[in-house]
Design an enzyme around this catalytic site. Structure first.
Site, PDB file in Angstrom:
ATOM      1  N   ARG A  77      58.340  43.674  18.834  1.00  0.00           N
ATOM      2  CA  ARG A  77      57.901  42.986  17.479  1.00  0.00           C
ATOM      3  C   ARG A  77      58.333  44.082  16.514  1.00  0.00           C
ATOM      4  O   ARG A  77      58.526  43.561  15.316  1.00  0.00           O
ATOM      5  CB  ARG A  77      56.345  43.151  17.446  1.00  0.00           C
ATOM      6  CG  ARG A  77      55.648  42.672  16.490  1.00  0.00           C
ATOM      7  CD  ARG A  77      55.787  41.411  16.125  1.00  0.00           C
ATOM      8  NE  ARG A  77      55.045  41.130  14.731  1.00  0.00           N
ATOM      9  CZ  ARG A  77      55.241  39.793  14.369  1.00  0.00           C
ATOM     10  NH1 ARG A  77      55.583  38.829  14.941  1.00  0.00           N
ATOM     11  NH2 ARG A  77      54.591  39.558  13.281  1.00  0.00           N
ATOM     12  N   ASP A 101      53.478  37.194  21.255  1.00  0.00           N
ATOM     13  CA  ASP A 101      53.156  38.156  22.043  1.00  0.00           C
ATOM     14  C   ASP A 101      52.309  37.325  23.126  1.00  0.00           C
ATOM     15  O   ASP A 101      51.944  36.288  22.781  1.00  0.00           O
ATOM     16  CB  ASP A 101      52.194  39.277  21.414  1.00  0.00           C
ATOM     17  CG  ASP A 101      53.185  40.475  21.549  1.00  0.00           C
ATOM     18  OD1 ASP A 101      53.286  41.152  22.563  1.00  0.00           O
ATOM     19  OD2 ASP A 101      53.410  41.133  20.516  1.00  0.00           O
ATOM     20  N   ASP A 291      43.727  46.964  18.733  1.00  0.00           N
ATOM     21  CA  ASP A 291      44.276  47.662  19.914  1.00  0.00           C
ATOM     22  C   ASP A 291      43.646  48.648  20.527  1.00  0.00           C
ATOM     23  O   ASP A 291      43.756  48.959  21.618  1.00  0.00           O
ATOM     24  CB  ASP A 291      45.582  48.519  19.373  1.00  0.00           C
ATOM     25  CG  ASP A 291      46.698  47.635  18.741  1.00  0.00           C
ATOM     26  OD1 ASP A 291      46.808  46.388  19.079  1.00  0.00           O
ATOM     27  OD2 ASP A 291      47.575  48.258  17.983  1.00  0.00           O
TER      28      ASP A 291
END
Ligand code: EPU
Length: 404
Positions: A77, A101, A291
Site C-alpha cells: 500500500r 487490502d 491497527d
C-alpha cells in the site's frame, strides 16, 4: 527492543525521491515491506543498500524515472507514497493504481483531489494513473477525514510547490510527525507539526539536502508485546517503546488492568489477572488506531466480562474474528461492531493470518490458548514484524517457526 515503525520508514524511503544524494536511515525494521519499497525505489532511480543491521542508505542519483509499475505497486500500500514526491519533482508520474487490502477497498480520492487543487491533471488509463503538472502550486486543502496517506502525499508534494499549501484536518500520527521532522531537516518549511493544520511553504529544489534520520519506534509492534504480556501474564520491559505516542491506548490497557510504567528505556508492563473487559472504538490519532484492534479483540477474548469494539476506519476489518472463533473465542460481529464475551482460556487450533495485524493477533491468541496453535500465512506477519518469534521466545514463549 522495538524497532522503527513500518508505517514511517516506508514513507521516509519514498521521500528520498525529492532530492539527490545519500540518505541514511537508522532504527529500520528488518521486514519484507522495506525490501519491496527498496525494489520500487530501485526501479525509479534510488538505490538502497544495508550497511549494517537496522541501517539503510538510499542513494538518489538524480536520474529519476517517474513510473511505478504494477508488479511492485500491487505488493504494498505504501507504494502510493511515491506519487507526491515524483509529481512534484518530475512534473509527471505514471503509477499503477494501488489495490485494496484483505480488509476492504482503500480509495485514493483525497490524494487525487488534493493534488488537483495544487494544479495537477490526472488521467486514468489501462490500470495506470497518470498525472502532470509543470510546477505544482500551493493551495488550501481541507480533508473530510484525516487520511494518513493523503496527508503524507500532499505534504511531500507541497515541499517543492510554488507558494504556500495549508492542509486542514491533516492526520497527526507519530509517523506523520516523523516524516515532517525528516522533511524539515532536509530543508522543507513546515509549520504546525503535530497539529491538524499543516502549513508548508514550498522551497526550490536546490534548497533540499539529503539527511541522516532515526526512525520513530513502532507503536503497533510495541502494543503487540504489551498484548502478549496481558494474555500470558507476568512482566515485560518493552525497550524502545514510546509511551508518549501511545497515550490513549495505554490508558485503555490500564483500564483493562495492566500495570504500566513509562521508564527511561521504554514501557514496563505487568499483568496479574485476566484482562478486564472494556468498550473501545477506533479513531484516527490520537484515538485508538485501527491497527491495534485485532490485538484488543484478542485480549478481550480472554477478558473478564463483555466488551464491545467499534471500528470506524475499515468496516470490513473483522475477518480474523472467524479465526479467533476457531480458537474458542466468543465474538459476534454486526456491521462495524464486535461483541466479545471473554472466556477463561482459548483452545489451540490451526488458524490463518489474513493480514499483518491479524497475523500478529493470532500469535498473541496462540499464547492465550491451551495446546498448540498453528498459524499459516505468516508471510503477512513478516511484512510488518521482524523476529516476532525470536523476541517472544526470548521472554519465555514456546513458539517456533517452521522452515517449510
Ligand atoms: N480514505 C479514503 N480516501 C482516500 C484516503 C483514505 O476514503 O483518499 C479512507 C480509507 O479507505 C480508510 C480511511 O480513509 O477507510 C483511512 O485511510 P488512511 O489514508 O488514513 O490510511 P492509509 O494511509 O491508507 C495507513 C496505514 C494503515 C493504517 C491506516 C490508518 C500505511 C502504509 N498504512 O493507511 O496501516 O491502518 O493508515 O491508521 O501507513 C498496517 O500497517 O497494517 C496498515 C494497514
Amino acid at each position: 527492543m522495538v524497532p522503527g515503525a513500518k508505517n514511517s520508514v516506508l514513507k521516509l524511503m519514498a521521500t528520498t525521491i525529492l532530492c539527490d544524494g545519500p540518505f541514511e536511515l537508522s532504527n529500520v525494521p528488518d521486514i519484507a515491506d522495506v525490501s519491496i519499497m527498496g525494489d520500487l525505489l530501485a526501479a525509479i532511480g534510488v538505490e538502497m543498500s544495508r550497511p549494517a543491521p537496522g541501517e539503510l542508505v538510499l542513494f538518489n542519483s538524480g536520474q529519476i524515472i517517474p513510473v511505478a509499475p504494477y508488479e511492485l505497486v500491487e505488493r504494498i500500500r505504501a507504494s502510493i507514497n511515491v506519487l507526491g514526491p515524483l509529481l512534484t519533482r518530475c512534473g509527471e508520474v505514471r503509477l499503477s493504481m494501488p489495490g485494496g487490502d484483505d480488509f476492504g477497498a482503500r480509495p485514493i480520492d483525497m490524494h487525487i483531489a488534493g493534488l488537483e487543487a495544487m494544479g495537477a491533471e490526472f488521467k486514468f488509463s489501462h490500470g495506470y494513473l497518470e498525472a502532470r503538472a509543470d510546477r505544482l502550486h500551493g493551495a488550501d486543502i481541507t480533508f473530510d477525514f484525516p487520511s494518513v496517506g493523503a496527508t503524507e502525499n500532499l505534504m511531500t508534494a507541497a515541499v517543492l510547490a510554488e507558494g504556500v499549501t495549508m492542509i486542514d484536518n491533516a492526520a497527526r500520527e507519530p509517523e506523520i510527525i516523523d516524516l515532517c521532522e525528516f522533511l524539515v531537516a532536509m530543508g522543507a518549511k513546515i509549520d504546525g507539526i503535530g497539529s491538524s493544520t499543516l502549513t508548508i511553504e514550498g522551497v526550490e529544489q536546490h534548497n533540499l539536502r539529503p539527511v541522516a534520520h532515526r526512525t520513530v519506534p513502532d507503536r503497533i509492534q510495541a502494543a503487540t508485546y504489551l498484548a502478549a504480556c496481558s494474555v500470558a501474564g507476568g512482566e515485560l520491559d518493552v525497550i524502545g517503546a514510546r509511551a508518549d505516542n501511545m497515550t490513549m491506548l495505554l490508558d485503555r490497557f490500564a483500564d483493562m488492568g495492566l500495570r504500566l510504567e513509562s521508564t527511561d528505556h521504554g514501557i514496563h508492563v505487568a499483568a496479574d489477572d485476566r484482562p478486564r473487559s472494556i468498550d473501545v472504538a477506533t479513531l484516527p490519532y490520537p484515538g485508538i488506531a485501527t491497527d491495534y484492534k485485532p490485538l484488543i479483540i484478542t485480549m478481550l477474548s480472554v477478558g473478564d466480562g463483555v466488551g464491545i469494539v467499534t471500528e470506524n476506519l475499515y468496516p470490513g476489518r473483522f475477518r480474523y474474528v472467524e479465526e479467533l472463533q476457531r480458537l474458542g473465542a466468543d465474538v459476534r460481529t454486526s456491521g462495524h461492531h464486535a461483541v466479545i464475551r471473554g472466556v477463561p482460556r482459548l483452545s489451540g487450533a490451526p488458524v490463518k493470518a489474513h493480514d499483518i495485524r491479524a497475523g500478529a493477533a493470532m500469535v498473541v491468541a496462540g499464547l492465550a490458548a491451551e495446546g498448540e496453535t498453528r498459524i499459516s500465512g505468516i508471510h503477512h506477519i513478516d511484512r510488518g514484524y521482524d523476529d516476532l518469534v525470536g523476541r517472544l521466545r526470548g521472554v519465555g514463549a514456546t513458539i517456533d517457526r517452521d522452515t517449510d
